[in-house]
Design a protein around this motif. Sequence first.
Motif, mmCIF file in Angstrom:
data_model
loop_
_atom_site.group_PDB
_atom_site.id
_atom_site.type_symbol
_atom_site.label_atom_id
_atom_site.label_comp_id
_atom_site.label_asym_id
_atom_site.label_seq_id
_atom_site.Cartn_x
_atom_site.Cartn_y
_atom_site.Cartn_z
ATOM 1 N N MET A 169 0.832 -1.194 0.000
ATOM 2 C CA MET A 169 0.000 0.000 0.000
ATOM 3 C C MET A 169 0.870 1.248 0.000
ATOM 4 O O MET A 169 1.866 1.301 0.713
ATOM 5 C CB MET A 169 -0.934 0.010 1.222
ATOM 6 N N THR A 170 0.503 2.239 -0.817
ATOM 7 C CA THR A 170 1.246 3.497 -0.881
ATOM 8 C C THR A 170 0.911 4.349 0.338
ATOM 9 O O THR A 170 -0.251 4.609 0.624
ATOM 10 C CB THR A 170 0.902 4.264 -2.161
ATOM 11 N N ALA A 171 1.939 4.787 1.069
ATOM 12 C CA ALA A 171 1.726 5.559 2.288
ATOM 13 C C ALA A 171 1.483 7.028 1.974
ATOM 14 O O ALA A 171 2.069 7.591 1.052
ATOM 15 C CB ALA A 171 2.926 5.420 3.215
ATOM 16 N N ILE A 172 0.586 7.637 2.738
ATOM 17 C CA ILE A 172 0.352 9.081 2.696
ATOM 18 C C ILE A 172 0.933 9.657 3.981
ATOM 19 O O ILE A 172 0.492 9.308 5.081
ATOM 20 C CB ILE A 172 -1.155 9.404 2.605
ATOM 21 N N LEU A 173 1.944 10.500 3.857
ATOM 22 C CA LEU A 173 2.618 11.026 5.032
ATOM 23 C C LEU A 173 1.918 12.232 5.629
ATOM 24 O O LEU A 173 2.044 12.497 6.821
ATOM 25 C CB LEU A 173 4.064 11.390 4.684
ATOM 26 N N ALA A 174 1.184 12.985 4.798
ATOM 27 C CA ALA A 174 0.549 14.210 5.288
ATOM 28 C C ALA A 174 -0.453 14.711 4.253
ATOM 29 O O ALA A 174 -0.537 14.185 3.139
ATOM 30 C CB ALA A 174 1.599 15.288 5.564
ATOM 31 N N VAL A 175 -1.199 15.731 4.643
ATOM 32 C CA VAL A 175 -2.205 16.348 3.778
ATOM 33 C C VAL A 175 -1.935 17.844 3.711
ATOM 34 O O VAL A 175 -1.491 18.447 4.694
ATOM 35 C CB VAL A 175 -3.629 16.071 4.317
ATOM 36 N N LEU A 176 -2.171 18.443 2.551
ATOM 37 C CA LEU A 176 -1.991 19.882 2.355
ATOM 38 C C LEU A 176 -3.328 20.495 1.977
ATOM 39 O O LEU A 176 -3.998 20.017 1.061
ATOM 40 C CB LEU A 176 -0.974 20.137 1.244
ATOM 41 N N THR A 177 -3.739 21.537 2.682
ATOM 42 C CA THR A 177 -4.984 22.241 2.370
ATOM 43 C C THR A 177 -4.718 23.311 1.322
ATOM 44 O O THR A 177 -3.811 24.131 1.476
ATOM 45 C CB THR A 177 -5.585 22.881 3.638
ATOM 46 N N VAL A 178 -5.509 23.301 0.255
ATOM 47 C CA VAL A 178 -5.342 24.225 -0.870
ATOM 48 C C VAL A 178 -6.708 24.793 -1.245
ATOM 49 O O VAL A 178 -7.705 24.070 -1.272
ATOM 50 C CB VAL A 178 -4.740 23.494 -2.091
ATOM 51 N N LYS A 179 -6.756 26.086 -1.542
ATOM 52 C CA LYS A 179 -8.010 26.713 -1.962
ATOM 53 C C LYS A 179 -8.377 26.291 -3.381
ATOM 54 O O LYS A 179 -7.508 26.013 -4.208
ATOM 55 C CB LYS A 179 -7.899 28.243 -1.899
ATOM 56 N N GLN A 180 -9.668 26.244 -3.660
ATOM 57 C CA GLN A 180 -10.126 26.073 -5.034
ATOM 58 C C GLN A 180 -9.996 27.404 -5.768
ATOM 59 O O GLN A 180 -10.063 28.448 -5.145
ATOM 60 C CB GLN A 180 -11.597 25.610 -5.053
ATOM 61 N N ARG B 38 9.441 25.577 2.576
ATOM 62 C CA ARG B 38 9.766 24.442 1.717
ATOM 63 C C ARG B 38 9.168 23.166 2.310
ATOM 64 O O ARG B 38 8.918 23.099 3.520
ATOM 65 C CB ARG B 38 11.268 24.310 1.554
ATOM 66 N N PRO B 39 8.962 22.122 1.500
ATOM 67 C CA PRO B 39 8.399 20.879 2.030
ATOM 68 C C PRO B 39 9.421 20.144 2.887
ATOM 69 O O PRO B 39 10.626 20.201 2.613
ATOM 70 C CB PRO B 39 8.068 20.072 0.766
ATOM 71 N N PRO B 40 8.990 19.459 3.936
ATOM 72 C CA PRO B 40 9.928 18.675 4.748
ATOM 73 C C PRO B 40 10.633 17.617 3.901
ATOM 74 O O PRO B 40 10.061 17.094 2.941
ATOM 75 C CB PRO B 40 9.024 18.016 5.798
ATOM 76 N N ALA B 41 11.849 17.294 4.256
ATOM 77 C CA ALA B 41 12.640 16.335 3.482
ATOM 78 C C ALA B 41 11.951 14.980 3.361
ATOM 79 O O ALA B 41 12.059 14.309 2.336
ATOM 80 C CB ALA B 41 14.014 16.162 4.132
ATOM 81 N N GLU B 42 11.188 14.583 4.402
ATOM 82 C CA GLU B 42 10.586 13.249 4.381
ATOM 83 C C GLU B 42 9.457 13.092 3.374
ATOM 84 O O GLU B 42 9.053 11.962 3.047
ATOM 85 C CB GLU B 42 10.077 12.858 5.779
ATOM 86 N N VAL B 43 8.907 14.197 2.840
ATOM 87 C CA VAL B 43 7.827 14.059 1.854
ATOM 88 C C VAL B 43 8.338 14.133 0.410
ATOM 89 O O VAL B 43 7.562 13.901 -0.527
ATOM 90 C CB VAL B 43 6.704 15.108 2.052
ATOM 91 N N ILE B 44 9.615 14.444 0.215
ATOM 92 C CA ILE B 44 10.155 14.484 -1.148
ATOM 93 C C ILE B 44 10.128 13.060 -1.733
ATOM 94 O O ILE B 44 10.622 12.116 -1.138
ATOM 95 C CB ILE B 44 11.599 15.021 -1.170
ATOM 96 N N GLY B 45 9.504 12.935 -2.897
ATOM 97 C CA GLY B 45 9.371 11.634 -3.524
ATOM 98 C C GLY B 45 8.194 10.827 -3.014
ATOM 99 O O GLY B 45 8.002 9.682 -3.419
#
Length: 199
Positions: free
Chosen positions: A1-12, A31-38
């Motif tokens: 299963m592909t892991a989701i590390l976090a969620v980002l809230t974005v406006k429409q 900048r994004p945390p190093a652990e979410v790169i890739g």
Amino acid sequence: MTAILAVLTVKQPWAWAIVEGLRLIETRSCRPPAEVIGEYIGIHVAKTTDHAGHSELALGGIKEPTVLLYQPQHIIGAVKVRGWADQDGNGVGYVDHVELERWFSRVGRRFAWFLEGAVRFEPGVGPCRGRLGLWDPGVRITNQIESRLGAFLHARESGDPLCECGCPQSAHCCELTPARCVICEATGCVGGFREAKAA
């Protein structure tokens, strides 16, 4: 299963443009945390809308659908964070610098996040309240996101069809009556299918 590390809230309408694979750069104040790169992150629709975003999309040659399902406070898809850059060109990954300059024109945005591999969820997962920056949606929501994302990526790689309603089953669940999946029941899906395509 592909892991989701976090969620980002974005406006429409930006959230829609991201999950459709049309917006490949998201500008942020950090900048994004190093652990979410890739890795994949979920895209959550903010409660408020960026009304100026409609004209900005048009200027960029992006045409919105006639009916845009906004789904506020829902996670409507996921995207992989490929890298980032700051205004001086430092960072991870490469992007066209002319394109980068255009996105940095927005006031207060000092970092560009590079995105790829967008996946859209229909319907979205939620509702859940958004927060500033990257955030953890909790075990229940995370499990739902990972189930949807994993099924879509498997179908994309194998060439299997996905249900038209976007349900997390790669099998032809809509053809099974009355044993239909709960999402098909909720959306009234009648059994159409679409091919899984890379964004």
